[in-house]
Design a protein around this motif. Structure first.
Motif, PDB file in Angstrom:
ATOM      1  N   TRP B 140       1.106  -1.252   0.567  1.00  0.00           N
ATOM      2  CA  TRP B 140       0.083  -0.449  -0.080  1.00  0.00           C
ATOM      3  C   TRP B 140       0.373   1.210  -0.006  1.00  0.00           C
ATOM      4  O   TRP B 140      -0.020   1.977  -0.115  1.00  0.00           O
ATOM      5  CB  TRP B 140      -0.494   0.373   1.516  1.00  0.00           C
ATOM      6  N   LYS B 141       1.964   1.706   0.734  1.00  0.00           N
ATOM      7  CA  LYS B 141       2.835   2.443   0.670  1.00  0.00           C
ATOM      8  C   LYS B 141       3.172   2.977  -0.623  1.00  0.00           C
ATOM      9  O   LYS B 141       3.797   3.761  -1.249  1.00  0.00           O
ATOM     10  CB  LYS B 141       3.742   2.261   2.072  1.00  0.00           C
ATOM     11  N   VAL B 142       3.645   1.245  -1.010  1.00  0.00           N
ATOM     12  CA  VAL B 142       4.552   1.631  -2.282  1.00  0.00           C
ATOM     13  C   VAL B 142       3.039   2.008  -3.052  1.00  0.00           C
ATOM     14  O   VAL B 142       3.907   2.923  -4.305  1.00  0.00           O
ATOM     15  CB  VAL B 142       4.507   0.890  -3.049  1.00  0.00           C
ATOM     16  N   LEU B 143       2.451   1.817  -3.100  1.00  0.00           N
ATOM     17  CA  LEU B 143       1.327   2.631  -3.958  1.00  0.00           C
ATOM     18  C   LEU B 143       0.361   3.812  -3.856  1.00  0.00           C
ATOM     19  O   LEU B 143       0.102   4.261  -4.776  1.00  0.00           O
ATOM     20  CB  LEU B 143      -0.038   1.441  -4.203  1.00  0.00           C
ATOM     21  N   GLY B 144       1.263   4.042  -3.326  1.00  0.00           N
ATOM     22  CA  GLY B 144       0.603   5.726  -2.533  1.00  0.00           C
ATOM     23  C   GLY B 144      -0.938   5.374  -1.391  1.00  0.00           C
ATOM     24  O   GLY B 144      -1.742   6.459  -1.713  1.00  0.00           O
ATOM     25  N   TYR B 145      -1.296   4.360  -1.393  1.00  0.00           N
ATOM     26  CA  TYR B 145      -2.755   3.680  -0.328  1.00  0.00           C
ATOM     27  C   TYR B 145      -1.926   4.351   0.901  1.00  0.00           C
ATOM     28  O   TYR B 145      -1.273   3.219   1.441  1.00  0.00           O
ATOM     29  CB  TYR B 145      -3.250   3.162  -0.910  1.00  0.00           C
ATOM     30  N   GLU B 146      -3.478   4.876   2.034  1.00  0.00           N
ATOM     31  CA  GLU B 146      -3.183   5.153   3.266  1.00  0.00           C
ATOM     32  C   GLU B 146      -3.821   4.489   4.104  1.00  0.00           C
ATOM     33  O   GLU B 146      -3.252   4.431   5.848  1.00  0.00           O
ATOM     34  CB  GLU B 146      -3.367   6.080   3.618  1.00  0.00           C
ATOM     35  N   GLY B 147      -4.522   3.012   4.028  1.00  0.00           N
ATOM     36  CA  GLY B 147      -4.848   2.236   4.526  1.00  0.00           C
ATOM     37  C   GLY B 147      -6.113   2.629   5.754  1.00  0.00           C
ATOM     38  O   GLY B 147      -6.929   3.591   5.398  1.00  0.00           O
ATOM     39  N   PRO B 148      -5.905   1.910   6.587  1.00  0.00           N
ATOM     40  CA  PRO B 148      -7.298   2.082   7.463  1.00  0.00           C
ATOM     41  C   PRO B 148      -7.128   3.086   8.319  1.00  0.00           C
ATOM     42  O   PRO B 148      -5.851   4.460   8.271  1.00  0.00           O
ATOM     43  CB  PRO B 148      -6.926   1.644   8.832  1.00  0.00           C
ATOM     44  N   SER B 149      -8.226   4.558   8.549  1.00  0.00           N
ATOM     45  CA  SER B 149      -8.036   5.856   8.894  1.00  0.00           C
ATOM     46  C   SER B 149      -9.080   6.114   9.798  1.00  0.00           C
ATOM     47  O   SER B 149      -9.063   6.959  10.472  1.00  0.00           O
ATOM     48  CB  SER B 149      -8.570   6.677   7.715  1.00  0.00           C
ATOM     49  N   ALA B 150      -9.565   5.433  10.627  1.00  0.00           N
ATOM     50  CA  ALA B 150     -10.974   5.404  10.951  1.00  0.00           C
ATOM     51  C   ALA B 150      -9.894   5.892  12.929  1.00  0.00           C
ATOM     52  O   ALA B 150     -10.096   6.640  13.514  1.00  0.00           O
ATOM     53  CB  ALA B 150     -12.074   4.736  12.368  1.00  0.00           C
ATOM     54  N   GLU B 151      -9.202   5.091  13.083  1.00  0.00           N
ATOM     55  CA  GLU B 151      -8.209   5.480  14.431  1.00  0.00           C
ATOM     56  C   GLU B 151      -7.345   7.319  14.551  1.00  0.00           C
ATOM     57  O   GLU B 151      -6.920   6.837  15.059  1.00  0.00           O
ATOM     58  CB  GLU B 151      -6.628   4.441  14.956  1.00  0.00           C
TER      59      GLU B 151
END
Lengths: 523, 169
Positions: B140-151
């Motif tokens: 995800w990091k390499v593709l520029g996706y930030e993943g979970p955000s609720a926290e």
């Protein structure tokens, strides 16, 4: 406090399924003083159990029990064991829904009259009109807190929406905005405002999105008239010699079987399980299944014309930031046969995270071309296309001849062939969706095929005449006065709109009808 | 310097992580020594071949072999208690060995895989990869996706509408 009722208490209404239809009906009845036992096949997972994890939540809440597929639809090839992407949990598919809450258009209640005879389509007018539904749509919108109605502000536009809206404007579309969403744009009904978390499909972590799980169901329980039994899979609806239903055989979490007696039974298990339960309840008196004198139980399965367009730009979009769906272009929703098809479609913003994008962008694809698309993820925008599909009698839920579930009951087979009208509409929608993004500089666009069905409709359809369908205008089966259908399987036709608001409006209306008939001892 | 040599050199420079070494019977070392895995069911040679297959299936020059190796490691673990799966994986590795897969350039490897696209071994590895690669937060990091955000409080104050290049939005 939540009630508990005895298994042999035959004064209760048994509702099967706790989603938009069953969850709403249960609360509405409980508020009127009617005692309700709500059987839900899935477990009870509260907001704190949700995580921003696409595959993790998919495994936790999806309906993954065995189902088979047939027909020429692409889903049968890409997801042969998963025809529908729906939820098995308290709250049903309102746990994972996007929140789009649209009223049907007037003509969509009378398509046979308007569209005429379409070869291969089993069209029928609804026995109710938009005018009759309007007061219930009003109450449903108020209940759900739908943005853009009742003075509730619309949600702010995310990056994904801003790209979509800029393209719409450039293309000359006029009717586009962030939608009518059952997601709080400001605190309402004891729930907070949307935090633009994303992950709406994984269960809303803030509770801003309406779900029966944390609205209708606890409100119903607070009346003392509602008992919810999670992990309770309905197996058979039982009846007496007079042909009235008397109770529901169900299996608890340990597989132990019980019969809950009932005065009234309301089935709301979504458009695959609801007809399956009626068919699996066949008896000597009803050899073709309950409420099936018309032969229409399980038939006319609709799943909406769907597809998605994703587009890659040369600069970042970060579509995943914010609400999963909050953007709509309505210009194509009307019936304009000059486009080469009847009915219309909505264009709605949609984003998927990297895990789901890999699975759904082009199912089965691999190699350099696919990998390079995934490398464009951060620069991607996306929309979902959803339109009216044609009911066809051959598109049907049937009982599998050989495959059995864990209770020894036949699993459902889901057969679907696209109608020529569906194909023509999808082609038009793909072209227009791509044009929206190309108008603002997309360097690459993708025609993503349908996901497993999220809108499952029509398999116990509503009809004026008992010979044409399964239920009357109140969702009461034509054949059995104390048996009701309370989910999207009642839909006579599918309309272009996301179905939840209409399911809720019908449930509110049905609750009035059931309570009145019970008070008059008519059922 | 000829064009083809340039092309080959550029290929090596961008896909250096693709060079998988096998050290001993059940040890695979990749990423120029950056990662290693020991196998339970597959031989080191077979596992190394499947790592190459995984990379050729979802070729991302920006990902090192750790990502692909992790997926094959998971398959090896499953194969240890699933003889049918093990046989299928062995069959896939043997097919690629026959084709001298490790000596082929990316286009050559894709052609080999295209020919076995509908086979069980390929579909098993592909199915495992499409989840194993793209559900990995390192990817995800390499593709520029930030993943979970609720926290993190969602994106309400963290750029849900921060797009700055649209002229007409």
């Amino acid at each position: 406090m939540a009630a508990t009722f005895e298994l042999n208490d035959d004064s209760v209404v048994v509702v099967i399924g706790s989603g938009a239809g069953g969850g709403t009906l249960s609360n509405e009845l409980a508020q009127k003083g009617v005692k309700v036992v709500l059987l839900e096949a899935g477990g009870r997972h509260e907001i704190e159990d949700f995580s921003n994890d696409e595959w993790g939540m998919f495994g936790q809440i999806s309906w993954l029990d065995k189902r088979t597929t047939s027909g020429s639809w692409r889903v049968a090839k890409d997801f042969s064991g998963l025809p529908a992407w729906i939820v098995k949990a308290v709250g049903g598919s309102t746990v994972h829904w996007a929140g789009a809450s649209l009223r049907f258009q007037e003509h969509e209640f009378k398509v046979k009259s308007i569209y005429g005879d379409i070869p291969g389509a089993n069209l029928l007018d609804w026995p109710i009109s938009l005018a009759e539904m309007e007061p219930y749509y009003d109450r449903a919108e108020d209940k759900l807190g739908v943005t853009g109605t009742h003075g509730i502000p619309r949600l702010p536009g995310s990056n994904n929406f801003r790209v979509f809206a800029a393209g719409a404007k450039k293309l000359g579309y006029k009717d586009f905005h962030t939608g009518n969403m059952a997601i709080n744009s400001q605190p309402r009904d004891g729930r907070g405002a949307c935090q633009q978390i994303g992950f709406c499909f994984q269960g809303c972590k803030s509770g801003a999105k309406w779900s029966t799980l944390y609205t209708e169901i606890p409100k119903g329980e607070a009346t003392g008239n509602l008992e919810v039994r999670p992990s309770s899979q309905a197996l058979q609806i039982q009846h007496n010699a007079a042909g009235k239903v008397t109770g529901v055989l169900y299996a608890d979490k340990d597989g132990k079987q019980h019969v809950q007696k009932a005065r009234v039974v309301a089935v709301a298990g979504n458009s695959i399980e609801s007809p399956r339960l009626l068919l699996n309840s066949a008896s000597a008196k009803f050899p073709d299944g309950l409420a099936n004198s018309s032969g229409q139980v399980g038939k006319n399965y609709m799943r909406h014309m769907t597809g998605s367009v994703y587009a890659i730009f040369d600069k970042p979009v970060r579509m995943y930031r914010g609400t999963t769906m909050a953007g709509i272009i309505k210009d194509e929703a009307g019936n304009k046969p000059e486009r080469g098809f009847v009915g219309g479609y909505e264009m709605e913003t949609l984003s998927l995270g990297v895990p789901f994008m890999a699975a759904f962008l082009e199912p089965g694809a691999w190699g350099r071309d696919f990998a390079s698309a995934m490398e464009g993820y951060a620069n991607m925008a996306g929309m979902w296309l959803v339109g009216e599909d044609m009911p066809q009698e051959k598109n049907a839920i049937t009982l599998h001849r050989a495959e059995k579930d864990q209770y020894g009951l036949p699993v459902p087979n889901v057969h679907f062939d696209d109608h020529a009208n569906d194909i023509a509409m999808r082609e038009h929608a793909y072209k227009q969706g791509s044009a929206v993004y190309e108008a603002v500089g997309a360097v690459r666009t993708f025609r993503t095929p349908p996901y497993p069905s999220t809108h499952n409709l029509g398999t116990n359809r509503m009809s004026e005449k008992a010979s044409d369908g399964v239920v009357n205008k109140h969702g009461q089966t034509h054949d059995i006065a104390n048996l009701f259908i309370s989910d999207g399987s009642q839909f006579t036709t599918g309309a272009a709109e996301n179905p939840t608001l209409t399911i809720v409006a019908l449930a509110i209306r049905q609750a009035e009808y059931i309570a009145e008939r019970m008070a008059k001892n008519e059922i | 310097m000829s064009k083809s040599v340039m092309g080959r050199r550029a290929f090596l420079a961008t896909t250096s992580g693709a060079i998988v070494l096998v050290a001993g019977g059940n040890l695979v070392i990749g990423g120029n020594g950056a990662w290693a895995m020991s196998t339970k069911a597959l031989t080191g040679d077979e596992a190394a071949m499947l790592v190459r297959m995984a990379r050729a299936t979802y070729p991302h020059a920006m990902l090192d072999d750790t990502i692909y190796g992790k997926v094959i490691h998971g398959l090896d673990e499953k194969a240890a208690s699933d003889p049918a799966l093990l046989r299928s994986l062995q069959e896939g590795a043997a097919t690629l060995k026959d084709k001298k897969f490790e000596t082929l350039d990316e286009a050559g490897q894709e052609a080999v895989l295209k020919a076995i696209e509908s086979s069980a071994p390929f579909q098993t590895v592909r199915g495992e990869c499409v989840v194993g690669i793209y559900n990995n937060p390192d990817v995800w990091k390499v593709l520029g996706y930030e993943g979970p955000s609720a926290e993190l409080g969602g994106y309400i104050d963290r750029g849900f509408d921060d797009i700055d290049w649209l002229q007409d939005a």
